[in-house]
Scaffold this active site. Sequence first.
Site, PDB file in Angstrom:
ATOM      1  N   MET A  38       0.856  -1.189   0.000  1.00 13.95           N
ATOM      2  CA  MET A  38       0.000   0.000   0.000  1.00 13.95           C
ATOM      3  C   MET A  38       0.899   1.248   0.000  1.00 13.95           C
ATOM      4  SD  MET A  38      -3.480  -0.960   1.919  1.00 13.95           S
ATOM      5  CE  MET A  38      -3.038  -0.568   3.602  1.00 13.95           C
TER       6      MET A  38
ATOM      7  N   HIS B 182       8.681   0.972   3.897  1.00 15.00           N
ATOM      8  CA  HIS B 182       9.612   0.951   5.021  1.00 15.00           C
ATOM      9  C   HIS B 182      10.597  -0.190   4.817  1.00 15.00           C
ATOM     10  CE1 HIS B 182       7.330  -2.433   6.488  1.00 15.00           C
ATOM     11  NE2 HIS B 182       6.229  -1.706   6.609  1.00 15.00           N
TER      12      HIS B 182
ATOM     13  N   GLY C   9      10.892  -3.087   5.903  1.00 12.43           N
ATOM     14  CA  GLY C   9      10.322  -4.408   5.640  1.00 12.43           C
ATOM     15  C   GLY C   9      10.068  -4.608   4.151  1.00 12.43           C
ATOM     16  N   HIS C  10       9.449  -3.609   3.530  1.00 13.24           N
ATOM     17  CA  HIS C  10       9.190  -3.691   2.087  1.00 13.24           C
ATOM     18  C   HIS C  10      10.494  -3.816   1.306  1.00 13.24           C
ATOM     19  CE1 HIS C  10       5.556  -1.164   3.357  1.00 13.24           C
ATOM     20  NE2 HIS C  10       5.027  -2.287   2.891  1.00 13.24           N
TER      21      HIS C  10
ATOM     22  N   GLN D 154      -1.937 -12.609   7.486  1.00 10.88           N
ATOM     23  CA  GLN D 154      -2.095 -12.269   6.071  1.00 10.88           C
ATOM     24  C   GLN D 154      -1.412 -13.329   5.197  1.00 10.88           C
ATOM     25  OE1 GLN D 154      -2.022  -8.204   4.141  1.00 10.88           O
ATOM     26  NE2 GLN D 154       0.092  -8.830   3.742  1.00 10.88           N
TER      27      GLN D 154
ATOM     28  N   VAL E 177      12.330  -8.910  10.134  1.00  6.26           N
ATOM     29  CA  VAL E 177      13.594  -8.188  10.323  1.00  6.26           C
ATOM     30  C   VAL E 177      13.547  -7.562  11.716  1.00  6.26           C
ATOM     31  CG1 VAL E 177      15.104  -6.388   9.416  1.00  6.26           C
ATOM     32  CG2 VAL E 177      13.643  -7.698   7.852  1.00  6.26           C
TER      33      VAL E 177
END
Lengths: 289, 289
Positions: A30, A34, A36-37, A153, A176
């Site tokens: 979305m 950050h 993580g992405h 998810q 992470v």
Amino acid sequence: MRVITTIKEMQAEIKKLKSQSKSIGFVPTMGFLHEGHLTLLNKARIENDSVVLSIFVNPLQFGPTEDFSTYPRDFARDQSLAECEGVDIIFYPSVEEMYPHSSSVRVIVQDRTDVMCGKSRPGHFDGVATVLTKLFTIVMPTRAYFGIKDAQQVAVVEGLISDFNFPIELIAVDIVREVDGLAKSSRNVNLLPEERSEAVVLYKSLTAAKNAIEGGERNPQTIKNLVSGIIHSETQGQIDYVEIYSYPQLKEIENLEGTCIIALAVKFSKVRLIDNIIITVRQEIGGEK
Amino acid sequence: MRVITTIKEMQAEIKKLKSQSKSIGFVPTMGFLHEGHLTLLNKARIENDSVVLSIFVNPLQFGPTEDFSTYPRDFARDQSLAECEGVDIIFYPSVEEMYPHSSSVRVIVQDRTDVMCGKSRPGHFDGVATVLTKLFTIVMPTRAYFGIKDAQQVAVVEGLISDFNFPIELIAVDIVREVDGLAKSSRNVNLLPEERSEAVVLYKSLTAAKNAIEGGERNPQTIKNLVSGIIHSETQGQIDYVEIYSYPQLKEIENLEGTCIIALAVKFSKVRLIDNIIITVRQEIGGEK
């Protein structure tokens, strides 16, 4: 790097890649990327010929009281970050492009949603599954990347891919963590300094659970009590839930065996944090999956 | 011609065809092939490099009181017919192959189902849409063929393909009729001799409606009265419904304009027959689409 905003153009591009037998790594987001992405993008870059990042704040997965309109957006920043990670295509459709009229069909998730965070977000995973069905038919990825931090998810996506027979490999990427073990999250900045120190207890309690299981403990309630006890004794944060299920089915279990998840959520003064650990218990030998 | 019974083998075969840039024509059926199916296969054969026929009696689309277990099956006969039509692959999975465990997701059709035949079959189109979602991701056809006799099913499939962005061209194939105009159906043999003569009134009434619209009539109720009146006066068969909607949206309309469907169902002593006509009304010029 190309930015594509229409489904038609995206499908034409994918058709071209497929005809060249290119593998496609897909990271659906979305936006407001950050760390993580970036980890997902990095892994997708290593494992595939082409990397597609989608940025779409999906109204279907927000409840009526949730923050769709105020959800943070910064496309220019996301674009720079994606460029640095070697993304080939950003798919960046508008809401009108994705939902041009009231839909006549949608996906219902009839399992795996009545536990953990799903309990407090009715309809959320239906919205996630519906938009992912659309994105999967548009992008037709070889591999799709999701962070295991949102383990529920990942479980829902596993069911979606399996039940609808998408020829997609689901890659669940490890959590992470900061040096002290706290799972990275954009929400961590909302912890008060003292809470930030205490928050390490989330991972500490999960590690204690893992050690107990490796030591032979098989009773879910005993493990839940252990985890809750450690959290209670080391932070003012309030436990929202500590739950143990089979994974990815998310069913209650009487004994720890096979692959299981220990998941928790703790509320601090301004922020609620989640964390989890997935363990595969084989006979008398246990090990983190 | 190959018969493939596993999803894995089917997906491997499709991947191969895609890498050779072959177009794939797909005819999904529940088997027990009749002339209508053969017309679809014939058209698929002409328009595509490869033709895939699926034969799967889908339990999800049968209601609890419907005839799943007694639905007619004759695979050997279907196989011969498919061979004659030049089918390349029959996909013939078992129920266990398609639904190996309770599904965690399914498709809901939230529109186009509360009219015509859908009224009396709650959940039927959800089952159709769910199995087609699976079949579409397995077969990944270039074109999918459906008979317009089941116009409501075609409308639902149009919504499914459009809303989930399947890169599939939906081909709705015209109704095949007997010399006297009666729509071909395997159920026609259940008409008594006298009913068989009378049954021609279904098409006759639809033709009269078409002529009236081409003559300038735009009021749906006037057209419905015209159709009902002709049926009443020329057969003992009982009208189940005569309905007019926009097509494929299947919404009530105040005036005949754009593309519309006139659909009807008539009950004879041992069989209920359906028929329809789809008309596109442009300004003062009307014509069958």
